[in-house]
Design a protein around this motif. Sequence first.
Motif, short mmCIF file in Angstrom:
data_model
loop_
_atom_site.label_atom_id
_atom_site.label_comp_id
_atom_site.label_asym_id
_atom_site.label_seq_id
_atom_site.Cartn_x
_atom_site.Cartn_y
_atom_site.Cartn_z
N LEU A 4 0.83 -1.20 0.00
CA LEU A 4 0.00 0.00 0.00
C LEU A 4 0.86 1.25 0.00
N GLU B 69 3.76 1.54 -1.25
CA GLU B 69 4.27 1.66 -2.61
C GLU B 69 3.20 2.30 -3.49
N LEU B 70 1.96 1.83 -3.30
CA LEU B 70 0.84 2.37 -4.06
C LEU B 70 0.70 3.86 -3.82
N ASP B 71 0.84 4.28 -2.55
CA ASP B 71 0.75 5.70 -2.23
C ASP B 71 1.80 6.48 -2.99
N VAL C 98 3.15 5.71 -5.74
CA VAL C 98 2.75 5.76 -7.14
C VAL C 98 1.69 6.83 -7.35
N GLU C 99 0.75 6.93 -6.42
CA GLU C 99 -0.35 7.86 -6.61
C GLU C 99 -0.03 9.25 -6.09
#
Lengths: 322, 350, 384, 339
Positions: A11, A13-15, A17-18
């Motif tokens: 998650l 990592e996702l943050d 990315v976003e």
Amino acid sequence: MTDTRGAGERLEELDAVEGLAVEPITQWDLFWTRLRRHRLAMVAAGVLTFMVLLVVLAPLLPFEDPTQRLLDDTGRTLRNIGPRGGILFGTDELGRDVLSRVVYGGRASLIVGGVTGALVCTMGTLVGSIAGYYPGPVDQSLMRFTDLVLGLPLLPVAIVVGRILPDVEWLPSWVGDGPIGIALLLGFLSWGGLARIVRAEFLSLREKEFVEAARAAGANDRRIVFRHILPNAISPIIVQTTLIVGIAIIVEAALSFLGFGIPPPTPTWGGIVSEGGRIAVRGFWWQLVFGGTALVVTVLSINFLGDGLRDALDPTQTIERK
Amino acid sequence: MTEVASTYDTTAEISDDHILRVDNLVKEFPITRGVFFKKQVGAVHAVADVSFYVKRGETLGLVGESGCGKSTTARSILRLLEPTSGDVWFNPEGGDPVNIPTANKETLRNLRRELQIIFQDPYASLNPRMTVASIVAEPMTVHNVGTKQDRLDRVKELLKVVGLSPEHTNRYPHEFSGGQRQRIGVARALALNPSFMVLDEPVSALDVSIQAQVLNLLQDLQEELGLTYLFIAHDLSVVRHISDRVAVMYLGRIVELADRNALYEEPMHPYTHALLSAVPIPDPEVESNRVRIILEGDIPSPANPPSGCRFHTRCPKAVEGVCDTDDPQLRELAEEHWVACHYPEVRKVF
Amino acid sequence: MFAYIIRRLVYGAVTLIALSFIVFMMLQAAGSPLDRLYLNNLLEDGFIEEVTRLWGLDQPLLVQYWKWLTNYVQPLDFSPQNIIPWIVLGIVAVAIAAIWRFAEPRFRPAWILGVVFVGAMVALRNMNIEFDWGISFNSGSTLVWDEVFSRAGATFRLGFTALGIALIVGIPLGIYQALRQYSFFDQLGTFSAFVAFSTPIFVIGVALQTYVAFRFEEWTGVKLFFVAGMTGDNYAQLSFIDQMGDIFRHLTLPAISIALISLAGYSRFQRASMLEVMRSDYLRTAKAKGLSRRTIIVKHALRNALIPIVTLVSIDIAFIIGGAIITESIFGWPGLGRKYIEALGVVDFPVIMAIVLVIGIGIVIMNIVADILYGVLDPRVRYD
Amino acid sequence: MAEPLLEVNDLRTYFSTEEGIVRAVDGISFTLDRQERLGIVGESGSGKSVTAMSIMRLIEPPAGEVVTGTITFKGRNLLEYDEADMQDIRGGQIAMIFQDPMTALNPVYTIGDQLMETIMLHQKVSRKEAYDIALTAIEDVQIPGAKSRMETYPHELSGGMRQRIMIAMGLSCNPDLLIADEPTTALDVTTQAQIMDLMLHLADERGTAVMLITHDLGVVAGFCDNVQVMYGGGIVEKGTVGQLFANPQHPYTWGLLGSLARMDEEEQHRLRSVRGAPPSLINLPSGCRFRPRCDFAVDVCAQAFPLLRDSGEPGQESACHRANELDLKSIVQEEEVTA
């Protein structure tokens, strides 16, 4: 356990990315950052704070009595003395200290501004919310009433009332002679605009999907109004209220100027300008200039602050993280 | 084929394997005018006599163009709008069916735990002045579920479920992207473990790559939690992708309702034909061989709908004296394939 | 659409009744008019009896108010033998019928308003109407109608000059600021507008009077402006050009004092409205069509940007009248405002009431005019 | 082959905001031939609309600016035109249609006024002649009752009708190029079919090249010859529609196609979504802009910015370091097999 941590890492990592930063920004931070960017508003806030402090603390500060004449060593009244050391703003026709009169005159103005603002804010929000939340006959009749109040021309009516108030025998003297009476009058005459604005806000906000979501969740009217609608309507309420505070101060001064406001010898800015205008013709400029400047600077500060608040409270504005 | 047609029975009881049953739902918005007092001079017939049921655990897609009444139907079902008339039976598992339009305040409030909605606009559907924690926890707060700590734990759990970090609880909506906001909306809807969810154009405001993320999430959740979806959209591709059965609406009416493959492969209503033929398919080979049915004119105003069949003004097959006078009923022309047309005909459009 | 105008008229009438009722009751709260008469030493010649009869002073307050109201709208002097008004009436009726038949619906209200206005002007000049507004409590003899009617023109002249200055200066200023957004000029304009907006009319008025008129003359010996009255004593003997100059030298300072705040408001509003239009999609279309910048601004932007200011002007009318009350007393302008202040000083009951209602009527009419104008300018407006 | 109608070379359009420089279009190059139908596809913020605005020179300093590049239209660089010459190009040789027909027409002038204005400007004809041309233009876009439509105001027409008027206006002066910026996004699907059909039919008739900007891959598949995909201000892939849809070379194109729900799919399968969200144009990632969302990223992707190069079939280009080593098409098939 390991699973959860794995998910958490993914998650994060996702943050990344976003493009979501680590530290959250609160609404308050946002508000302050934006307000601080508005330099004039910050100066205005400073000036207003100074004014309020000065006026509130005036009795504790070494000012002359604004209603007593100043005498020289020989016991003669110091009439129309220009600004000089010790008498910074000079004296008026009756030998009273202009500086002290300007400071004490600010009391009436700020009380009228503050009380009118509070009154307008309360009444306008109340009437506007009720009309906006209950469509149909309640809304219709409240808005007709609001139209009626808005239809009353402010100054002509205020002048009549200002003239009559001291003559009304059954009124207590703090209403008849003081700034409170004028503030009540102005408050009752000027809440209409805010009521309309608040109603319009309610009408548009109650159709918003987040309000529908709250209703779908089972929220009751009270929660919808106080949790969802009002917090989002706060910006126009504050902006309109500051506008009204400025106008109230001007109208009070105008009434005093015309001689229908707070009766002498209590000092008011309007009265100081009126008298100052008469003697400025003879070259005694200080009363007009200092009284007028105090009035204009105060109202100007309120308006600049209002402008800054409008920018700072606008939720559509975004701000980039540093 | 038309011989065996039976009309839709709106008086039947809701059966056990149906979670929702809508009978003759009507929603009209009054048009008022008047010099001094507002008089009603007409009505916008947004939803005009709509009946359908939703099976437990399925996804029913409701498609139509703007102004066809699909969103109004959804809001009337949830009683976010008061329906003008009609019944909406909700059948909770292990409970008695409740008729939503006539339910009293307390019953309705309890029902709201079971029924949830997800909205189209991820920017308008989250209160900008509330933190993610209070947004997601709102349904629990409203229904007094658990302690403050319980609710916070649940919020964190939900955020994980929808693919957001549990650390986000004290953020405000403006800090998130459209796709993330829509996930927050999903988390909020899930808070009370509902059994039935209305998805009102949940992905149409999102970019294609984000749409797929949200659609996948919705499908996963349905599988894991056994949810039933009423999926409202104007995008026919998305509807086919996610639905088990599909209903097509035109000007306040359902014109055709069938299993997804039946509806897309063997549509019978001329409006469905036109609608399907108009949807572009992202495949140049398929596209180069397609014939489009181009409809004439614009959708009529729902304030003044055409007489007879509402589609007859634009229908290439309309027959004078029939279609403009008789209002076609929804009839079952094949197994579970309902059509409201006087001259239905199977036609493959792609 | 006519239903709309009728509704506006009825709301206007209700507002006027409320306005007069409030002021009436306020005046009564400070003591009976009779007390005022004692104070003003007007006890002789059966005056008290006449006033008591005319105003119903021996009756309950509500009856008194009703009596005042009916008197107010009752023509005192009206000669139906005069043929001209009837001809005017006939012409107006025919004109309205013609408008109804031939004019585009959107423009009908504006045409009819114009015809009614011209008709009313002609009729007023020829019919010699006077209304029964009573006798001034101050002089004890002058008809209130004469006192008020004779002064309305002066206020009209002052108010419209102020409005004109505000519009002619404020609108171009706002547009120019919008076209040069964020330039030094724009920021200066915004700052000045805030200052003007925060400066009370009486401060501007007194400052102009003291420094631009009196002190300037003292310092330079040049008399630029007069500070009292509408015209000089020798006005009648002057040539036309000199008369204009005389009017100009009397009118400028009070009109500027009133206009400054409105001007600031208009320029701010116009700037915002122009900026909004400049951002609009249809302006981008106009650009993409290949129109020159001049055509885009003059034809496509201005027309749209000017429409909303009509609403602001209609709100501002009440403010300008309020401003006139203040400047008229500063500059000794013989208008309604100054009379109002004088009458209030001695609580001249009938004069105060008459002026309040005249002001109210003026505002109501101007608001309706603004509404109709809006409908003419913007094809999207529908009245219902 | 003859010289292309339009040739864009290394175009960069930046906007300065309080937060920083927004690199909306960052180094794109492409050509457009006469009578070609070119689709430009991308998600919001990919720079596709800004490309169109830059070509029309509708980007106004100080907010935004074309910082480098050339836009060669019929052999001359548009960026070197003075404003007066540019006005002849706009509406006369390059026409543009916008996304929202509800706001694209001036509300206070009639349809006729607005049509005739363009015609009189570019064709230098009298009012009378312009009226006749406008009338024909309205008839051409299949609006019934052309004469009475001339007198109506935009608000009296539906969205579809207004977009037809925009098309009539765009094509009334027989431009060489029509730029349609999301012309049907605001419209319903049946209206979209009407409008696209009409627009391309008329463009064909007149031999007008069309540059169609859209986020809808379906529309591109149905109406364009060539297509280029934009991401984060740059072109990541271009080719003919056949090449691009059948055999995408860039992982983003591949992901995008996999994200689409298709109406002609029989079985319900899982969509292949692209994780994450588009990058901020102020803070672009180093190297390849798609790298943070890419499943195939390797070290080189973070270090070097990938340029467009031949990949896949002849004429197809992709801006991916690994375009030639990845076989995306087979990944598709593999997935289908495992599913």
